[in-house]
Design a protein around this motif. Structure first.
Motif, short mmCIF file in Angstrom:
data_model
loop_
_atom_site.label_atom_id
_atom_site.label_comp_id
_atom_site.label_asym_id
_atom_site.label_seq_id
_atom_site.Cartn_x
_atom_site.Cartn_y
_atom_site.Cartn_z
N ILE A 35 4.69 -22.81 1.49
CA ILE A 35 3.79 -22.41 0.39
C ILE A 35 4.48 -22.56 -0.96
N ASN A 36 3.68 -22.76 -1.96
CA ASN A 36 4.13 -22.85 -3.34
C ASN A 36 4.05 -21.44 -3.92
N TYR A 37 5.13 -20.97 -4.53
CA TYR A 37 5.14 -19.60 -5.01
C TYR A 37 5.98 -19.45 -6.26
N ARG A 38 5.74 -18.36 -6.95
CA ARG A 38 6.55 -17.94 -8.09
C ARG A 38 6.98 -16.52 -7.78
N LEU A 39 8.28 -16.28 -7.75
CA LEU A 39 8.82 -14.97 -7.39
C LEU A 39 9.45 -14.33 -8.61
N GLU A 40 9.07 -13.09 -8.86
CA GLU A 40 9.58 -12.34 -10.01
C GLU A 40 10.02 -10.96 -9.55
N GLN A 41 11.21 -10.56 -9.98
CA GLN A 41 11.69 -9.20 -9.70
C GLN A 41 11.53 -8.40 -10.99
N ASN A 42 11.01 -7.17 -10.85
CA ASN A 42 10.77 -6.35 -12.04
C ASN A 42 11.12 -4.90 -11.73
N ASP A 43 11.98 -4.33 -12.57
CA ASP A 43 12.34 -2.93 -12.38
C ASP A 43 11.83 -2.04 -13.52
N ASP A 44 10.89 -2.57 -14.30
CA ASP A 44 10.31 -1.81 -15.40
C ASP A 44 9.40 -0.72 -14.86
N GLU A 45 9.70 0.52 -15.23
CA GLU A 45 8.95 1.66 -14.70
C GLU A 45 7.46 1.59 -15.02
N ASP A 46 7.10 1.16 -16.21
CA ASP A 46 5.69 1.05 -16.58
C ASP A 46 4.97 0.02 -15.71
N GLU A 47 5.63 -1.10 -15.45
CA GLU A 47 5.06 -2.14 -14.58
C GLU A 47 4.86 -1.60 -13.17
N ILE A 48 5.87 -0.90 -12.67
CA ILE A 48 5.82 -0.35 -11.31
C ILE A 48 4.67 0.64 -11.19
N VAL A 49 4.61 1.59 -12.09
CA VAL A 49 3.56 2.62 -12.06
C VAL A 49 2.18 1.98 -12.29
N GLY A 50 2.14 0.94 -13.11
CA GLY A 50 0.89 0.24 -13.40
C GLY A 50 0.24 -0.38 -12.16
N HIS A 51 1.05 -0.64 -11.16
CA HIS A 51 0.53 -1.19 -9.89
C HIS A 51 0.24 -0.08 -8.88
N GLY A 52 0.39 1.17 -9.30
CA GLY A 52 0.10 2.29 -8.41
C GLY A 52 1.22 2.58 -7.43
N VAL A 53 2.41 2.08 -7.72
CA VAL A 53 3.54 2.26 -6.82
C VAL A 53 4.22 3.60 -7.10
N ILE A 54 4.44 4.35 -6.03
CA ILE A 54 5.16 5.61 -6.13
C ILE A 54 6.58 5.45 -5.61
N VAL A 55 6.73 4.68 -4.52
CA VAL A 55 8.04 4.47 -3.90
C VAL A 55 8.34 2.97 -3.85
N THR A 56 9.55 2.60 -4.28
CA THR A 56 9.98 1.21 -4.23
C THR A 56 10.92 1.01 -3.05
N PRO A 57 11.12 -0.20 -2.59
CA PRO A 57 10.63 -1.45 -3.16
C PRO A 57 9.15 -1.65 -2.86
N ALA A 58 8.54 -2.47 -3.68
CA ALA A 58 7.13 -2.80 -3.49
C ALA A 58 6.94 -4.29 -3.70
N VAL A 59 5.92 -4.83 -3.05
CA VAL A 59 5.59 -6.25 -3.16
C VAL A 59 4.14 -6.37 -3.61
N VAL A 60 3.94 -7.13 -4.68
CA VAL A 60 2.61 -7.41 -5.20
C VAL A 60 2.39 -8.92 -5.06
N ILE A 61 1.32 -9.30 -4.40
CA ILE A 61 1.01 -10.71 -4.20
C ILE A 61 -0.34 -11.01 -4.84
N ASP A 62 -0.32 -11.95 -5.77
CA ASP A 62 -1.52 -12.34 -6.50
C ASP A 62 -2.24 -11.13 -7.09
#
Length: 82
Positions: A35-62
């Motif tokens: 598959i063709n993909y773009r992988l990004e690692q992000n440890d920004d708290e606002d970004e994490i919370v913005g995805h509804g994540v409470i516990v990391t690590p988390a994976v967001v796809i598309d």
């Protein structure tokens, strides 16, 4: 266009020390699936919370939260990336 591959946008959310092993497994799985993909690692708290994540690590796809608070098994990665 015929034959054009869609690129998956994959975000790993959490500190890099939590996401490194998972990043390597995602790269290996994506390569295996061809598959063709773009992988990004992000440890920004606002970004994490913005995805509804409470516990990391988390994976967001598309833009959709796929996993949170766990290191998913290879079979689960294959399923979600397919």
């Amino acid at each position: 266009m015929l034959g054009e591959m869609t690129m998956k946008e994959i975000k790993l959310l959490g500190p890099s020390d939590e996401t490194l092993e998972l990043a390597l497994r995602i790269v290996k799985t994506a390569h295996h699936l061809g598959i063709n993909y773009r992988l990004e690692q992000n440890d920004d708290e606002d970004e994490i919370v913005g995805h509804g994540v409470i516990v990391t690590p988390a994976v967001v796809i598309d833009g959709k939260l796929a996993f949170s608070g766990e290191n998913p098994a290879s079979e689960a990665l294959t399923e979600i990336l397919s």
